[in-house]
Scaffold this motif. Structure first.
Motif, PDB file in Angstrom:
ATOM      1  N   PHE A 391       0.824  -1.198   0.000  1.00 50.30           N
ATOM      2  CA  PHE A 391       0.000   0.000   0.000  1.00 50.30           C
ATOM      3  C   PHE A 391       0.860   1.251   0.000  1.00 50.30           C
ATOM      4  O   PHE A 391       0.694   2.177   0.777  1.00 50.30           O
ATOM      5  N   VAL A 394      -0.390   5.523  -1.167  1.00 51.73           N
ATOM      6  CA  VAL A 394      -0.996   6.511  -0.286  1.00 51.73           C
ATOM      7  C   VAL A 394      -0.074   6.846   0.873  1.00 51.73           C
ATOM      8  O   VAL A 394       0.018   7.992   1.299  1.00 51.73           O
ATOM      9  N   ARG A 397       2.165   9.294  -0.511  1.00 52.69           N
ATOM     10  CA  ARG A 397       1.447  10.535  -0.722  1.00 52.69           C
ATOM     11  C   ARG A 397       1.459  11.372   0.552  1.00 52.69           C
ATOM     12  O   ARG A 397       1.657  12.587   0.500  1.00 52.69           O
ATOM     13  N   GLY A 406       2.984  23.074  -1.504  1.00 49.42           N
ATOM     14  CA  GLY A 406       3.019  24.306  -2.284  1.00 49.42           C
ATOM     15  C   GLY A 406       2.423  24.166  -3.666  1.00 49.42           C
ATOM     16  O   GLY A 406       2.243  25.153  -4.359  1.00 49.42           O
TER      17      GLY A 406
ATOM     18  N   LYS B  54       4.592  29.119   1.062  1.00 52.71           N
ATOM     19  CA  LYS B  54       4.208  29.117  -0.359  1.00 52.71           C
ATOM     20  C   LYS B  54       5.201  29.892  -1.225  1.00 52.71           C
ATOM     21  O   LYS B  54       5.601  29.429  -2.294  1.00 52.71           O
ATOM     22  N   GLN B 219      -8.618   5.662   3.409  1.00 53.63           N
ATOM     23  CA  GLN B 219      -7.513   6.617   3.342  1.00 53.63           C
ATOM     24  C   GLN B 219      -7.507   7.399   2.027  1.00 53.63           C
ATOM     25  O   GLN B 219      -7.305   8.602   2.007  1.00 53.63           O
ATOM     26  N   ILE B 220      -7.731   6.682   0.948  1.00 54.36           N
ATOM     27  CA  ILE B 220      -7.674   7.322  -0.375  1.00 54.36           C
ATOM     28  C   ILE B 220      -8.836   8.301  -0.559  1.00 54.36           C
ATOM     29  O   ILE B 220      -8.657   9.423  -1.034  1.00 54.36           O
ATOM     30  N   ASP B 223      -8.249  11.376   1.596  1.00 50.62           N
ATOM     31  CA  ASP B 223      -7.209  12.220   1.012  1.00 50.62           C
ATOM     32  C   ASP B 223      -7.740  12.942  -0.220  1.00 50.62           C
ATOM     33  O   ASP B 223      -7.526  14.142  -0.398  1.00 50.62           O
ATOM     34  N   ASP B 227      -7.943  16.688   1.505  1.00 50.96           N
ATOM     35  CA  ASP B 227      -6.589  17.256   1.554  1.00 50.96           C
ATOM     36  C   ASP B 227      -6.582  18.715   1.122  1.00 50.96           C
ATOM     37  O   ASP B 227      -5.915  19.552   1.708  1.00 50.96           O
ATOM     38  N   TYR B 228      -7.332  19.034   0.046  1.00 47.08           N
ATOM     39  CA  TYR B 228      -7.421  20.407  -0.440  1.00 47.08           C
ATOM     40  C   TYR B 228      -8.693  20.488  -1.300  1.00 47.08           C
ATOM     41  O   TYR B 228      -8.631  20.401  -2.521  1.00 47.08           O
ATOM     42  N   SER B 339      -4.737   8.405  -4.574  1.00 47.93           N
ATOM     43  CA  SER B 339      -5.572   9.594  -4.418  1.00 47.93           C
ATOM     44  C   SER B 339      -5.636  10.399  -5.715  1.00 47.93           C
ATOM     45  O   SER B 339      -4.647  10.529  -6.438  1.00 47.93           O
ATOM     46  N   ARG B 341      -5.609  13.378  -5.868  1.00 46.22           N
ATOM     47  CA  ARG B 341      -4.735  14.540  -5.656  1.00 46.22           C
ATOM     48  C   ARG B 341      -3.350  14.355  -6.285  1.00 46.22           C
ATOM     49  O   ARG B 341      -2.574  15.300  -6.395  1.00 46.22           O
ATOM     50  N   PHE B 342      -3.034  13.111  -6.690  1.00 51.07           N
ATOM     51  CA  PHE B 342      -1.770  12.851  -7.381  1.00 51.07           C
ATOM     52  C   PHE B 342      -1.684  13.547  -8.739  1.00 51.07           C
ATOM     53  O   PHE B 342      -0.597  13.708  -9.289  1.00 51.07           O
ATOM     54  N   ASP B 344      -1.134  16.178 -10.723  1.00 53.17           N
ATOM     55  CA  ASP B 344      -0.583  17.493 -10.437  1.00 53.17           C
ATOM     56  C   ASP B 344       0.725  17.645 -11.217  1.00 53.17           C
ATOM     57  O   ASP B 344       1.548  16.725 -11.237  1.00 53.17           O
TER      58      ASP B 344
END
Lengths: 408, 408
Positions: A391, A394, A397, A406, B54, B219-220, B223, B227-228, B339, B341-342, B344
């Protein structure tokens, strides 16, 4: 369908085309006769004709496509995002293409073959002047597609009235490729939200520098203009360095063009300096035995005049001037001492082409299979074993969250 | 400008950003205070804020871009068209980019850096809610650009009224990149002939199969959603296999989401089966701590539901089901047990991103420098010596005419 299945369909189409050559030619001749009777322009009739050997050359080009490496599912880039999480950027079909073309029935065959090779669905809309040729070619192609795939893979739209409706289907059609003159492309661009790939401006320039070898200049200019004037890669504007005015070389070049039947117009300077009728516009695509000549002060003025174009060529023996032109002319193709007619998908090793794009996004220049693909980012199979065991993705991550925060 | 000159500008910008951090933060805080007073949505205020660290992470990302291999002028493909006539497909800047972005002032910095790295001119139009942040960031950036280059390289457009005028300039601007919600992108697409790169549909899905490890799933999903939540790669729709309904794993997952403050809506099936308020639409991008859950029969139904999306993930321990999902979901990015969110640009190794594209043409997925380039076909320098000596190109052109005649 697997790559092999699509290759097999292409080989079947190539065989079917050759087997039906007489039938195809007969239908094409009927179209030509009708177009001539209806008084269509000579350039349109010329584009309409399937010249001798055309059917077998089309079959040959399809066999080349059939033998090509499978273009979809290719891993274009592989990035290890974190240990065991490997991202693959894969080529993938665009989806459904709508091709709207004028006159040339051979375009139907090339485009259908490219669509099958690239795994795309295809809707074809041909010109009414080629309706018989298109119908028989479409029939030959779909008859070579297995029944379980269905004729719908390559659809032929007969009526012009259907176009506005099709152009509204931006949720179904992924790309429109108009093949035809400036006017057709502009009209379509103005009336759809679907992305349009094409050249709305097909002006090709040849610039003859003062340092040119005028024997080469003559051959290249004649080839660029007269080899196939109806093609989009034929020269429309000849730019000449001011010091060439009234030299034997330029005068001879002009006479040679006229002997070949080319009607020559002049830009504002050339028309007075060379005593030529004035051209109505530099944006006119003659697509026939006609061109514009203009006089420019130097290579900088030539670059400025061209700004950005389709296929542009410099004729010079001066290496530095050639390099400047090659680097600064922002066109789909830029050549040095070569005919603009070189800009061609088959020539460029693409097997065939859907057309030549002057768009700055997506594909530019001759568009083959590559231009009919998109990409998907897929986390690769390699990642599997890792994820099976621990796993890791994640976990990583989250471990990495600080570094990433950022760039959300 | 040479590659080195552009790298130097980027390094100067990175230094200038760090040196001006206090000033930047102060202006950003003033924007935030005003936005809060004006009662802007929380997600907008969240996107507006330059979080601690940032500015230095932006500086770091710019230094990575400065160290990157020069992206323009790269030979992407070299083809020998005939002996001595070598064609090079070269990467080349797109031209002038117009970026219209909402809230996030860090986007200004990332995009300006990418434009400088890729040799493009840039016009930036930021949201009025970030006007102070944008103004100071723009000032810091342009002050690092040498005078002889001029501030015009990166222009900031202040007023919203200018947008319609800018969108008419399809002869000057080559690409519009809207960064913001669905509505902004759709509006811009509808009102310009300039190509638009962006995601008009930012829905990310996570599908939890019956074969999922529910610990990973939890978890995934957490996230992906929490997460955002304001990011475009945050999960908006959670699809769950029908057999998971009323299992401990799914119930726990839902409770965990609620504990984290997520408001959950249901699709037509989930709202009755899981007793959730019904979602108004599957096309709604929450961009906040909210999501929709829907129940589907199996992986096929999940693939059908997603059709094509932004970033979509399957959670399963079944290799075959994962492969099916990865191959059939036609989205910009497709993940397995990872996730959303990856997805990016920085994660994908692009240094930074102008945004994430869901377009099928040109760039798809996170867009970095590569997506800001076009190509030109240039006959290569190698051809020169040949042409100098024996005028081979046009000779070969004619020798080859027979073979070519079918592909004009």
């Amino acid at each position: 369908m697997s790559s092999q299945e699509r290759s097999k369909i292409l080989l079947n189409i190539a065989d079917a085309l050759e087997a039906s050559e007489k039938l195809i030619i007969a239908e094409n001749e009927a179209d030509i006769a009708e177009a001539q009777q209806a008084g269509y322009e000579k350039s349109l009739v010329s584009r309409l004709a399937l010249k001798p050997g055309k059917v077998s050359s089309l079959a040959k080009s399809i066999r080349i496509l059939a033998d090509m490496e499978e273009p979809t599912g290719q891993v274009l880039k592989r990035t290890e995002l974190s240990q065991g999480f490997i991202l693959e950027k894969m080529s993938s079909p665009l989806g459904v293409l709508l091709i709207i073309f004028e006159s040339r029935p051979d375009a139907l065959v090339q485009i259908a073959a490219l669509a099958i090779r690239s795994g795309n669905g295809l809707l074809l809309k041909g010109g009414k002047e080629a309706k018989r040729s298109n119908a028989i070619l479409h029939k030959v192609i779909t008859s070579a597609i297995p029944e379980n795939v269905g004729e719908g893979l390559v659809g032929l739209v007969a009526s012009r009235e259907d176009i506005p409706e099709l152009l509204k289907l931006d949720d179904v059609i992924d790309l429109v490729i108009p093949r035809g003159g400036n006017k057709l492309v502009s009209q379509i661009k103005a009336s759809t939200k679907i992305p349009v790939l094409g050249h709305s401006d097909g002006i090709c320039h040849v610039y003859v520098d003062k340092s040119a070898d005028m024997v080469k200049a003559k051959q290249i200019v004649l080839d660029s203009k007269t080899d196939y004037p109806a093609a989009c890669n034929a020269m429309e504007t000849l730019l000449v360095h001011t010091e060439l005015v009234n030299t034997g070389g330029l005068n001879e070049l002009i006479v040679e063009l006229q002997i070949k039947g080319v009607t020559i117009y002049g830009g504002s300077r050339a028309s007075s300096l060379l005593n030529l009728p004035e051209a109505s516009s530099f944006h006119h695509e003659y697509s026939s035995l006609a061109c514009t000549i203009e006089v420019v002060d130097d290579v900088y003025a030539a670059i400025d005049h061209i700004h950005h174009g389709h296929t542009d060529c410099i004729i010079t023996e001066d290496h530095d001037i050639a390099e400047m032109f090659l680097h600064q002319v922002d066109s789909a193709a830029v050549f040095h001492n070569a005919s603009t007619r070189f800009c061609d998908g088959f020539r460029f090793g693409l097997g065939a082409e859907v057309g030549i794009s002057t768009s700055r996004i997506h594909a530019r220049g001759p568009v083959g299979v590559e231009g009919l693909l998109t990409t998907r980012c897929v986390d690769g199979v390699e990642a599997w074993s890792c994820k099976q065991n621990q796993f890791c993705t994640v976990e990583l991550r989250r471990d990495d969250a600080m570094r990433l925060s950022g760039f959300a």
